[in-house]
Each structure stands twice: as C-alpha cells, then as structure tokens.
Design an enzyme around this catalytic site. Structure first.
Site, PDB file in Angstrom:
ATOM      1  N   THR A 133       0.892  -1.191  -0.101  1.00  0.00           N
ATOM      2  CA  THR A 133      -0.103   0.045  -0.034  1.00  0.00           C
ATOM      3  C   THR A 133       0.764   1.074  -0.089  1.00  0.00           C
ATOM      4  O   THR A 133       0.260   2.366   0.123  1.00  0.00           O
ATOM      5  CB  THR A 133      -0.889  -0.085   1.104  1.00  0.00           C
ATOM      6  OG1 THR A 133      -0.213  -0.134   2.379  1.00  0.00           O
ATOM      7  CG2 THR A 133      -1.937  -1.312   1.276  1.00  0.00           C
ATOM      8  N   GLU A 134       2.251   1.148  -0.269  1.00  0.00           N
ATOM      9  CA  GLU A 134       2.908   2.316  -0.055  1.00  0.00           C
ATOM     10  C   GLU A 134       2.788   3.530  -0.863  1.00  0.00           C
ATOM     11  O   GLU A 134       2.718   4.655  -0.492  1.00  0.00           O
ATOM     12  CB  GLU A 134       4.583   1.673  -0.289  1.00  0.00           C
ATOM     13  CG  GLU A 134       5.286   1.096   0.914  1.00  0.00           C
ATOM     14  CD  GLU A 134       4.905  -0.497   0.686  1.00  0.00           C
ATOM     15  OE1 GLU A 134       5.590  -1.233   1.239  1.00  0.00           O
ATOM     16  OE2 GLU A 134       4.027  -0.927  -0.253  1.00  0.00           O
TER      17      GLU A 134
END
Length: 258
Positions: A133-134
C-alpha cells in the site's frame, strides 16, 4: 515481552512475530530481533526447516506508526542505514539455506507482505489479505520489489505495486504470491504436516543446494551460462554423501528417513 519468539519442535524452528498489540508492525528493534532469530535458526542443528508466523490476528501490518513518523525527521544517511537494515533481513531470509515457510494467520501488508514474499513457501488462511500500500501514502515499495519481480513476474508485480490495492487469499494464490490457501482453523495443522514431510522425506543438503541454485541461476545472463552452471552443480551433487546415501537406499528398496 520478547519482540520475536524462537522455539524448536520436531526439527522445526518456529519464529513468531510477537507484537500483537501493534499488529506485529515492524520497527528497527523488531527487524534486529528477526535477524537474530533467523541467524539462530540457520545454525541450529536441531532445526531442519523454519516457520515464520505472527502472534494474534494479524501476521504483520508493515512499518509501525512511530517508524513512519520518524521517517519525516531522519537525515538521508539515517534513512539509508534504516533501509539497509531491512534489506539485509529480506536478503537473509531469501538466502537462508533452510526452507522457510510462512504461515499467514492474518493480513500481511506492505513490509509484512514483503516478509511473506521472501519466504520459500507461503500458507495463508482464507480470510487473509495481502498487498503493498506504499504508493497510497506517497512512499515506494522499493526493497521488496526486487524479490517480488522474481516471484511473480513484471506484469503482476506492476499491478500490485502501482495500484496499492489489497489481494484476498485466492487472488494472491492466483498471482503466485502464496502456495496454499486453507481454512483458518486448519492452518497450523496444514503447515505442520507440510514441514514434517520436508523434515522426514527430503535431504537438508539437497534442499539447501537447490535453493542456492534457484537464486544463482537467475543472475546469469544467458541460457548457455545457466545450463553450464546447472551441469556443474549436477556433477557436484552426484558426489555428495546425501546423494550417495539416497541412491543406495533407492536401489536397495530401503525406506529412507532423513
């Protein structure tokens, strides 16, 4: 409380992330504890296979809040050191001569998904979600990208890393990110049965040699070099004590237990 628990049962080293109140999130101390545990497992003569798991309902939620906040205050040199710290953990797990099996009892997110990615075999409970999810917080999944590309290929890796969306267990299985999806109540039993088959049925020397070859052959830049490397390793393996023992047992129709 120990950040990481280490125990050996029936020739299996169990390494357990033990920050359930923080969703087993990673920080510098946790990474150090994991590196120490894997170093212990690698040299532990009582352990033939390694299982990585998480305490509580989440396998690992990635970096913890305090670590993320600290990133904003770090100098470039401090961030380099912190990145190298995590990189060396992933590399240590990937290159470990013993088979490493991940048992995902709960979600594996961002750096937690990275931990699962570098393991050799991954079991996941049906309700598990995985993903990187960076990009949703303006960050990049830089270190794990190197391993993810090897594991699932460029197309799927791009889809995961650029979207930042989570996969359910079945999708992760379809992508090649995990190997087995099982009922949550059957996860521990399924993992135990699998690792015991490895312990009893396979040569530790042969498994270590095979892992080393899988990693090394991908770094060679031509088919010819890959095949030459494989032929040389084949010849070395034929002269090993385990190979001689195994062939002798096969020819004599003996029931071999490693």
């Amino acid at each position: 409380m120990e950040l990481v628990r280490y125990e050996v049962k029936k020739r299996v080293a169990y390494i357990t992330l033990n920050r359930p109140e923080k969703r087993n999130a990673l920080n510098g101390q946790m990474v150090t504890a994991l590196k120490n545990a894997f170093a212990q497992a690698q040299t532990d003569e009582q352990a033939k296979v390694i299982v990585l798991r998480g305490e509580g309902k989440i396998f690992c939620a990635g970096a913890d809040l305090e670590s993320l906040q600290q990133l904003q205050c770090n100098t470039f040199e401090e961030n380099i050191a912190d990145s190298q710290h995590l990189k060396s953990l992933f590399e240590q797990i990937y290159a470990c001569p013993k088979v490493v099996v991940a048992a995902l009892n709960g979600h594996a997110l961002a750096g937690g998904c990275g931990l699962a990615t570098v393991c050799d075999i991954v079991f996941a409970a049906e309700g598990v979600k995985m993903g990187y999810t960076e990009v949703k917080i303006g960050f990049i999944p830089a270190i794990v990208m190197v391993f993810l590309l090897r594991k699932i290929g460029e197309g799927r890796a791009k889809e995961m890393l650029l979207s930042g969306e989570l996969l359910n267990a079945q999708q992760a299985y379809n992508y090649g990110l995990i190997n087995f999806v099982v009922n949550e109540n059957e996860l521990n039993e399924a993992v135990e049965n699998y690792v015991q088959k490895l312990c009893v049925g396979n040569s530790a020397q042969a498994m270590a040699h095979t892992k080393q070859m899988i990693a090394a052959v991908q770094n060679l830049d031509s088919l010819e070099k890959g095949l030459d490397f494989a032929a040389t390793q084949n010849a070395h393996a034929r002269g090993s004590a385990d190979c001689q023992r195994g062939i002798s047992a096969f020819l004599n129709k003996e029931n071999l237990v490693w």
